[in-house]
Design an enzyme around this catalytic site. Structure first.
Site, PDB file in Angstrom:
ATOM      1  N   HIS A  84      30.480 114.656   4.899  1.00 22.75           N
ATOM      2  CA  HIS A  84      29.946 113.411   4.320  1.00 22.75           C
ATOM      3  C   HIS A  84      29.625 112.375   5.394  1.00 22.75           C
ATOM      4  CE1 HIS A  84      34.203 111.783   4.008  1.00 22.75           C
ATOM      5  NE2 HIS A  84      33.582 110.641   4.216  1.00 22.75           N
ATOM      6  N   ASP A 215      35.002 119.774   3.859  1.00 25.62           N
ATOM      7  CA  ASP A 215      34.212 118.598   4.245  1.00 25.62           C
ATOM      8  C   ASP A 215      34.099 118.469   5.763  1.00 25.62           C
ATOM      9  OD1 ASP A 215      32.946 116.159   4.385  1.00 25.62           O
ATOM     10  OD2 ASP A 215      34.289 115.141   2.978  1.00 25.62           O
ATOM     11  N   SER A 644      37.619 108.844   7.970  1.00 27.78           N
ATOM     12  CA  SER A 644      36.997 110.120   7.666  1.00 27.78           C
ATOM     13  C   SER A 644      36.516 110.752   8.952  1.00 27.78           C
ATOM     14  CB  SER A 644      35.830 109.928   6.716  1.00 27.78           C
ATOM     15  OG  SER A 644      36.315 109.952   5.415  1.00 27.78           O
TER      16      SER A 644
HETATM   17  N1  ARG Z   1      36.361 109.346  -0.887  1.00 24.20           N
HETATM   18  C1  ARG Z   1      35.991 109.728   0.454  1.00 24.20           C
HETATM   19  C2  ARG Z   1      35.689 108.462   1.280  1.00 24.20           C
HETATM   20  O1  ARG Z   1      35.897 107.377   0.841  1.00 24.20           O
HETATM   21  C3  ARG Z   1      34.872 110.712   0.493  1.00 24.20           C
HETATM   22  C4  ARG Z   1      33.543 110.206   0.040  1.00 24.20           C
HETATM   23  C5  ARG Z   1      32.426 111.191   0.101  1.00 24.20           C
HETATM   24  N2  ARG Z   1      32.405 112.083  -1.031  1.00 24.20           N
HETATM   25  C6  ARG Z   1      31.860 111.805  -2.261  1.00 24.20           C
HETATM   26  N3  ARG Z   1      31.958 112.684  -3.205  1.00 24.20           N
HETATM   27  N4  ARG Z   1      31.220 110.687  -2.523  1.00 24.20           N
HETATM   28  O2  ARG Z   1      34.809 108.297   2.032  1.00 24.20           O
HETATM   29  N1  ASP Z   2      36.835 108.975   2.574  1.00 24.71           N
HETATM   30  C1  ASP Z   2      37.144 107.880   3.479  1.00 24.71           C
HETATM   31  C2  ASP Z   2      36.173 107.793   4.641  1.00 24.71           C
HETATM   32  O1  ASP Z   2      35.039 108.223   4.533  1.00 24.71           O
HETATM   33  C3  ASP Z   2      38.557 107.959   3.944  1.00 24.71           C
HETATM   34  C4  ASP Z   2      39.509 107.273   2.997  1.00 24.71           C
HETATM   35  O2  ASP Z   2      39.136 106.226   2.439  1.00 24.71           O
HETATM   36  O3  ASP Z   2      40.624 107.751   2.855  1.00 24.71           O
HETATM   37  O4  ASP Z   2      36.427 107.197   5.658  1.00 24.71           O
END
Ligand code: ARG
Ligand code: ASP
Length: 709
Positions: A84, A215, A644
């Site tokens: 991502h 990921d 991330s």
């Molecule tokens: N929750 C994670 C973060 O805040 C991954 C986000 C990317 N994935 C998604 N399905 N939107 O960045």
């Molecule tokens: N998914 C988040 C990021 O892209 C990491 C988190 O918020 O735990 O940095």
């Protein structure tokens, strides 16, 4: 089961003593609590983690393109980050005929690696505490003097050519640190699994444990022949790092020590209880409510129409990401009793230092005074963000202001036009007219009349709005549905800009634009000004409150809130028991991917080759002692957005996982880390190597790495 619960309870008790496990912590790497880390199991020293005299782990950790983290895993500058995080680069190399998002991409050798103009990575060369130089020993030094001192420090620290110095405030302005950075600019895409691995589970599984997403994506840093940063050139060569991370494929055990090294973006761990209460009751729910409506409206259309689904996939994911996080955050704040916990802590502080009561009373008063404006701010900013036509109107309003003040030169105009062109590419005016209509109805209903333009009540009726806004949209120049200078902005931007005066005149007469402007105007006059001026007062007191907490609670070690600077967080590999009768293991496996498999589904499809490998149990050296391939695992590391792509390391400093998310029940960790529920989620290195080697047949990449078995 009782037995398991007893185990968890005793394990929890035994690890809840340390600072990191009690309050979490994102530590500046030059100020690590080595003793606590060693007590938790670390076998290396703090000097192995951060050292400016000889190579150390920090030399293998970079900030990736300003928002994520990445790490070097080979002597040839091979870089690992999340799928991502590399998403838009992977997307930018994709065409309908050659869709790298769907099919994945694997370079077979260096010459096939793909350049990504504009992508950068930043190394941290050094970190210095410059509080004395900035504050001159005076905690109340005036802002102008502080800024002058920052300038001075930035120009006096010695650097190599190309390096930069950035001074950052910590602890709400009670301390300042200088970061010397080195930026590399030739970053090439090496490999990425298909989305059905890299984004497996998509929004349904986002923020959720148990998780089965692979990921990750891979890049490579290129340098000039002197191993220094350079713009892209075919003559550049793979960067030779000072240090790279060995990759461990040893089995993991619960309670293994682990630390995460990266660039966490923003946390607010030291707010007074009143502020947390407002977030939980007012602003988070307001933001969630706006996004609820936007997401539902988009989803309906995306399900019905493939073209819309593709256009809006990335936007939808980004809106949904924080929507879901905030829902988890509110739940978690309630469940962890955050407000009460903070209030009790405040009483303890006051009992030791009565002055703190004065600060807190003032803060309480200011937060109460700010509450209606803060609520309006939440609704307004979310409405403008999610009603794209209004966001577009906002862009034009800034454009017109720049034109009228003579700031719109040739270069700025080109940049603005490029920005618009990429906006229109993924914009459906008809669909957004619906979103805008519904959000305006919500805004009209949720906002006190004093913050609304005269006559705005008429927007309260959603059904009627759908008609009104569709009409405005159809006749609008900014939506691209009506022409200016003989062209539509969304189809021929150059022609639409051919007579800029004409364009400005048309926009100023545009009723959609007029509607937006009245909204913005009223908002800035009646709410934003008040909100901001109260926030300035709150900031001054928050600085004081932070200082008072640190002076009064001598036993506690305070880490500075995350601010996108380099940090280390540490903890243990651990599952959790977030709800009654629910307990989570710390590890997921490939068999779990297959359990979730829904052929043809846009979130849970699995590539046939992965299914085949699973059926043949062709796991090579990547299975664990259960005979399955580990996919994800959780630990108690305190992480946030920006982490991330961060490396998760073991007691020896070997890479054991790639951080990418947190579990939903613990996302309040940005405000109130709770060791019972806050878990970071990582991809297991075994899964990463399995995918590279067995799935992608790219053993040449594994051969570059140092594998620890
Ligand atoms: N929750 C994670 C973060 O805040 C991954 C986000 C990317 N994935 C998604 N399905 N939107 O960045
Ligand atoms: N998914 C988040 C990021 O892209 C990491 C988190 O918020 O735990 O940095």
């Amino acid at each position: 089961m009782i037995k398991r619960n007893i185990l968890i309870a005793s394990a929890f008790f035994s690890f809840s003593v340390g600072i990191a496990q009690q309050y979490g912590g994102m530590w500046i790497p030059t100020e690590l609590n080595e003793k606590e880390m060693k007590d938790l199991g670390m076998k290396i020293s703090a000097k192995d983690i951060f050292n400016t005299q000889k190579p150390s782990i920090k030399d293998a950790v970079v900030q990736f393109n300003g928002g994520c983290t990445a790490e070097i895993i080979s002597p040839k500058g091979l870089l690992l980050t999340n799928h991502h995080c590399g998403y838009s680069q992977i997307q930018s190399h994709s065409t309908v005929q050659n869709d790298l998002l769907s099919n994945g991409f694997w370079a077979k050798n260096n010459s096939e690696e793909l350049a990504n103009p504009g992508v950068t990575v930043d190394f941290i060369v050094d970190i210095k505490d410059v509080t004395k130089e900035i504050l001159e020993g005076n905690p109340n030094l005036e802002t102008a003097q502080i800024n002058a001192n920052i300038q001075k420090v930035q120009s006096t620290i010695k650097t190599e050519p190309g390096q930069k110095v950035m001074v950052k405030s910590m602890y709400y302005g009670n301390k300042y640190y200088a970061f010397v950075t080195d930026t590399f600019k030739d970053i090439r895409l090496v490999g990425a699994p298909p989305q059905s691995i890299g984004k497996f589970g998509s929004d349904t599984d986002n923020w959720v444990w148990p998780r089965h997403t692979g990921d990750f994506s891979m890049f490579r840093i290129y340098a000039d022949k002197n191993n220094r940063p350079a713009e892209y050139s075919k003559d550049n060569v793979p960067y030779v790092p000072k240090h790279y991370l060995p990759v461990s494929i040893k089995d993991k055990k619960e309670n293994d020590f682990t630390f995460v090294f990266g660039f966490p973006g923003r946390t607010t761990e030291y707010l007074p209880s009143i502020a947390v209460d407002k977030i939980m009751r007012d602003t988070d729910p307001a933001r969630i409510a706006v996004r609820d409506v936007a997401l539902k409206t988009l989803d309906e259309k995306m399900r019905a129409d493939d073209a819309t689904r593709i256009k809006y996939a990335s936007k939808y994911a980004s809106v949904a990401n924080y929507w879901k996080k905030w829902i988890g955050e509110v739940e978690g704040l309630k469940k962890s009793n955050a407000v009460q916990k903070k209030a009790t802590y405040e009483q303890t502080l006051i009992s030791k230092n009565p002055d703190i009561k004065i600060t807190l009373d003032q803060l309480t008063q200011l937060y109460n005074e700010q509450a209606p404006y803060a609520l309006n701010n939440a609704y307004y900013t979310e409405t403008i963000r999610n009603a794209e036509t209004l966001a577009l109107a906002n862009l034009f309003s800034n454009y017109i202001a720049a034109v009228e003040s003579g700031k719109m030169d040739e270069k700025n105009t080109v940049a603005f036009k490029n920005r618009l062109a990429s906006f229109y590419k993924d914009y459906s005016a008809e669909l957004d007219a619906k979103v805008t209509a519904k959000l305006l109805a919500l805004y009209a209903n949720k906002t006190a009349p004093t913050y609304l333009p005269a006559g705005f009540e008429k927007y309260k009726n959603e059904a009627q709005n759908l008609q009104t806004i569709e009409n405005l949209s159809k006749n609008s120049v900014i939506t691209g549905r009506s022409e200016v200078n003989g062209a539509s902005l969304s189809s021929d931007i150059d022609k639409a800009f051919s007579n800029p005066d004409q364009l400005v005149t048309a926009i100023k007469k545009d009723e959609m634009y007029i509607l937006f402007n009245s909204l913005k105007d009223t908002y800035s006059k009646t709410a934003d000004k008040q909100y901001t001026s109260l926030q300035t007062k709150i900031d001054v007191l928050q600085k004081k409150f932070m200082a008072q907490q640190m002076e009064t609670d001598k036993e506690r070690k305070f880490f500075p809130d995350a601010n996108s600077t380099m940090r280390v967080t540490y903890g243990k590999v651990k599952g959790s028991s977030p709800r009654d009768a629910v307990s989570y293991d710390f590890q997921t496996h490939l068999s779990g991917v297959i359990e979730k498999y829904v052929p043809g589904d846009y979130e849970f499809d699995v590539p046939q080759k992965l299914v085949d490998l699973y059926n043949k149990k062709d796991y090579g050296i990547y299975k664990d002692k259960s005979g399955d391939v580990p996919v994800g695992f959780t630990a108690t590391n305190h992480t946030t957005g920006g982490n991330s792509g961060s490396p998760a390391l073991d007691a020896q400093g070997n890479l054991v996982g790639l951080n990418f998310d947190r579990q939903w029940e613990g996302t309040m960790s940005d405000i109130n880390y709770d060791p019972r529920f806050s878990r970071n989620i990582m991809v297991d290195t075994k899964y990463i190597l399995f995918v590279i080697d067995k799935f992608a047949d790219s053993k040449w990449l594994v051969d570059e790495m140092k594998i620890v078995k």
